[in-house]
Design a protein around this motif. Structure first.
Motif, short mmCIF file in Angstrom:
data_model
loop_
_atom_site.label_atom_id
_atom_site.label_comp_id
_atom_site.label_asym_id
_atom_site.label_seq_id
_atom_site.Cartn_x
_atom_site.Cartn_y
_atom_site.Cartn_z
N ASN A 223 0.83 -1.21 0.00
CA ASN A 223 0.00 0.00 0.00
C ASN A 223 0.87 1.26 0.00
OD1 ASN A 223 -2.41 -1.37 -0.04
ND2 ASN A 223 -2.69 -1.31 2.17
N MET B 3 2.63 1.62 -3.46
CA MET B 3 1.69 2.03 -4.51
C MET B 3 1.26 3.49 -4.33
SD MET B 3 1.34 -0.18 -6.82
CE MET B 3 -0.04 0.53 -7.67
N GLU B 4 1.18 3.93 -3.09
CA GLU B 4 0.75 5.31 -2.83
C GLU B 4 1.85 6.31 -3.17
OE1 GLU B 4 -0.35 7.93 1.09
OE2 GLU B 4 -0.98 5.83 1.05
N HIS B 5 3.09 6.01 -2.81
CA HIS B 5 4.18 6.97 -2.97
C HIS B 5 4.97 6.81 -4.26
CE1 HIS B 5 3.79 8.85 0.94
NE2 HIS B 5 3.59 7.64 1.46
N PHE B 6 5.01 5.60 -4.81
CA PHE B 6 5.81 5.35 -6.01
C PHE B 6 5.02 4.55 -7.05
CE2 PHE B 6 8.79 5.49 -2.40
CZ PHE B 6 9.53 6.60 -2.77
N PRO B 7 3.93 5.11 -7.58
CA PRO B 7 3.10 4.34 -8.51
C PRO B 7 3.81 4.00 -9.81
CG PRO B 7 2.37 6.62 -8.42
CD PRO B 7 3.40 6.45 -7.34
N ALA B 8 4.60 4.90 -10.36
CA ALA B 8 5.28 4.62 -11.63
C ALA B 8 6.36 3.55 -11.44
CB ALA B 8 5.89 5.89 -12.20
N THR B 9 7.01 3.54 -10.29
CA THR B 9 8.02 2.53 -10.01
C THR B 9 7.37 1.15 -9.94
OG1 THR B 9 9.30 4.12 -8.74
CG2 THR B 9 9.80 1.80 -8.38
N MET B 10 6.27 1.04 -9.23
CA MET B 10 5.59 -0.24 -9.11
C MET B 10 5.07 -0.70 -10.48
SD MET B 10 6.01 -1.17 -6.05
CE MET B 10 4.87 -2.50 -5.85
N ALA B 11 4.53 0.22 -11.26
CA ALA B 11 4.06 -0.13 -12.61
C ALA B 11 5.24 -0.56 -13.48
CB ALA B 11 3.34 1.06 -13.24
N GLY C 251 10.66 3.94 -14.11
CA GLY C 251 9.52 4.36 -13.31
C GLY C 251 9.94 5.14 -12.08
N ASP D 87 8.97 8.90 -10.96
CA ASP D 87 8.44 9.25 -9.64
C ASP D 87 9.28 10.32 -8.95
OD1 ASP D 87 6.19 7.65 -9.57
OD2 ASP D 87 7.26 5.94 -8.72
#
Length: 136
Positions: free
Chosen positions: A69, A72-80, A118, A122
């Protein structure tokens, strides 16, 4: 756009889920029924520490879900990017002969490369990262 994660934020996200919330979270995952059963079994794992029974499996799953969580909240492009890199590596590995030979080497490179792209998105770009690291 860079964000700093503080210990207070991590502690705020690390609230213990109830059993029903944890089961609902496991049910909502897009994985096989066998994997969901394994997660449920892990959730029920217990151990005794200092005469006190501790539900270590539930705590481990709670930490994992909280970490996802936060990421995904702080680093959405990294996770994607990490997910896309893993999928590209999987697709490349499925190519007959060439994928079998180069897949084990190329898969991690794709995950690292696309995940790094990503992360740079971010963090606001390479120039901004270099400026923050060097503090010029």
């Amino acid at each position: 756009m860079s964000t700093t994660i503080t210990l207070k934020e991590i502690a705020a996200h690390n609230e213990t889920m109830t059993d029903s919330e944890m089961v609902q979270r496991i049910r909502s995952l897009d994985i096989s029924a066998q994997d969901k059963g394994l997660l449920r079994a892990l959730m029920e794992a217990k151990t005794e520490i200092g005469g006190v029974m501790v539900r270590i499996g539930k705590k481990l799953l709670d930490i994992c879900f909280s970490a996802l969580n936060i990421l995904m909240e702080h680093f959405p492009a990294t996770m994607a990017g990490l997910l896309l890199g893993a999928l590209l590596g999987l697709v490349f590995s499925s190519i007959p002969v060439l994928g079998w030979l180069l897949g084990p080497m190329l898969g991690p490179i794709l995950v690292l490369g696309v995940g790094t792209m990503g992360l740079l998105k971010d963090l606001g770009g390479l120039a901004l990262v270099q400026h923050r690291l060097v503090r010029v």
